[in-house]
Write a protein that holds these residues in place. Structure first.
Motif, short mmCIF file in Angstrom:
data_model
loop_
_atom_site.label_atom_id
_atom_site.label_comp_id
_atom_site.label_asym_id
_atom_site.label_seq_id
_atom_site.Cartn_x
_atom_site.Cartn_y
_atom_site.Cartn_z
N ARG A 1 -6.30 23.56 6.22
CA ARG A 1 -5.50 23.86 5.03
C ARG A 1 -5.05 25.32 5.05
N GLN A 2 -5.92 26.18 5.51
CA GLN A 2 -5.64 27.62 5.49
C GLN A 2 -4.46 27.98 6.40
N PHE A 3 -4.33 27.30 7.55
CA PHE A 3 -3.17 27.63 8.39
C PHE A 3 -2.00 26.66 8.18
N GLY A 4 -2.05 25.91 7.09
CA GLY A 4 -0.89 25.13 6.67
C GLY A 4 -0.79 23.73 7.22
N SER A 5 -1.91 23.19 7.75
CA SER A 5 -1.89 21.85 8.30
C SER A 5 -2.50 20.86 7.31
N ASN B 1 3.95 30.90 17.91
CA ASN B 1 5.22 31.50 17.51
C ASN B 1 6.33 30.46 17.42
N GLY B 2 6.00 29.20 17.71
CA GLY B 2 6.96 28.10 17.58
C GLY B 2 7.77 27.81 18.82
N ASN B 3 7.63 28.66 19.85
CA ASN B 3 8.40 28.47 21.08
C ASN B 3 7.62 27.75 22.17
N GLU B 4 6.35 27.56 21.96
CA GLU B 4 5.52 26.90 22.96
C GLU B 4 5.89 25.42 23.06
N GLU C 1 6.56 12.01 28.72
CA GLU C 1 7.99 12.32 28.63
C GLU C 1 8.35 13.03 27.33
N THR C 2 7.41 13.21 26.44
CA THR C 2 7.66 13.81 25.13
C THR C 2 7.37 15.30 25.15
N ILE C 3 8.26 16.09 24.59
CA ILE C 3 8.04 17.52 24.45
C ILE C 3 8.26 17.91 22.99
N GLU C 4 7.27 18.57 22.41
CA GLU C 4 7.35 19.04 21.03
C GLU C 4 7.14 20.55 21.00
N ASN C 5 7.54 21.15 19.89
CA ASN C 5 7.21 22.55 19.62
C ASN C 5 6.24 22.60 18.45
N PRO C 6 5.16 23.35 18.56
CA PRO C 6 4.25 23.48 17.42
C PRO C 6 4.93 24.24 16.29
N ASP C 7 4.37 24.10 15.10
CA ASP C 7 4.88 24.83 13.94
C ASP C 7 4.54 26.32 14.08
N VAL C 8 5.40 27.15 13.56
CA VAL C 8 5.10 28.59 13.52
C VAL C 8 3.85 28.81 12.67
N GLY C 9 2.90 29.57 13.20
CA GLY C 9 1.68 29.86 12.48
C GLY C 9 0.59 28.83 12.65
N GLU C 10 0.85 27.80 13.41
CA GLU C 10 -0.16 26.78 13.70
C GLU C 10 -1.18 27.33 14.69
N VAL C 11 -2.45 27.00 14.52
CA VAL C 11 -3.46 27.40 15.48
C VAL C 11 -3.36 26.48 16.69
N ILE C 12 -3.13 27.08 17.86
CA ILE C 12 -2.97 26.31 19.09
C ILE C 12 -3.86 26.87 20.19
N TYR C 13 -4.20 26.01 21.11
CA TYR C 13 -4.90 26.40 22.34
C TYR C 13 -3.86 26.25 23.44
#
Length: 239
Positions: free
Chosen positions: A69-73, A135-138, A147-159
């Protein structure tokens, strides 16, 4: 293989109780079936069904709900993996498939200790692995959807594999990526055992050590371990 595993300072600033247990396993033998591991997995599932925890009040679950919730998910839509796993196996008569030995070890420890346990094929990941805000560009290719490519949300915690921008896990511990998935041919892995809240360091270390022991016993791996914390935010692997 040389690699650095790093937790961004901002993560520890916002989640000061967060600890990540790390297991590096090399010369891994992940082929074939293990009746002993499958029996242990089935027993852990049976115990989870017989003695369910309250997913709405247990802090080992709710601390992660709050973190998301804190990082907006929305944790009800993008359910943290260990919460989703417990929700599944606490239903009477549930079984989960034996995919391979490493995945069984991950599931056994995650269910038994109510803790996120994840892993990646290190040879597919790169030389700098980071847990940080996006940063949303990953780029992210969901496991099972090559075959699927997505971009994470800006500010999302990612590994993320910082060298390539390839996301290995979205929303901290929600969904793994396809490229670094662990298969029977995987020989070098990094396992992450994450804990938040009360006694987080003790819990991360306890499960980390169990994972390491099982990888050595059942996969004949050479293992090394560490703990990432605010005082020790990165680990340099030299092999």
């Amino acid at each position: 293989m040389n690699a650095t595993i790093r937790i961004d300072e901002a993560i520890f600033n916002n989640y000061p109780t967060f600890r990540r247990g790390i297991v590096i396993a090399t010369q891994l033998q992940n082929q074939g079936h293990s009746e002993s591991l499958e029996n242990t997995l089935n027993e852990v599932i049976s115990q989870a069904s017989l003695h369910p925890i309250d997913l709405k009040t247990d802090p080992r679950i709710t601390d992660w709900d709050e973190a998301h919730r804190q990082f907006g998910s929305n944790f009800n839509k993008f359910i943290p993996a260990h919460r989703n796993l417990l929700k599944r196996v606490q239903k009477p008569g549930t079984s989960i498939p034996f995919i391979n030995k490493v995945v069984a070890i991950m599931n056994i420890n995650s269910i038994r200790d109510v803790i996120p346990v994840g892993g990646d094929d290190l040879t597919s990941a790169g030389t700098l692995l980071e847990l940080r805000y996006s940063n949303g560009n990953e780029r992210f290719t969901p496991i099972g959807l090559p075959e699927t490519i997505e971009n994470p949300d800006v500010g999302e915690v990612i590994y993320v594999a910082a060298d390539s921008g390839e996301v290995m896990c979205r929303r901290w511990n929600w969904r793994n990526g396809h490229k670094t998935r662990i298969t029977e041919t995987t020989q070098v892995i990094v396992m992450n055992i994450d804990a938040l809240g009360e006694n987080s360091e003790e819990r991360a270390i306890t499960t980390r050590n169990s994972v390491a022991e099982m990888l050595a016993k059942f996969c004949h791996a050479h293992v090394q371990t560490t703990l990432l914390s605010p005082e020790n935010p990165f680990y340099q692997l030299e092999n």
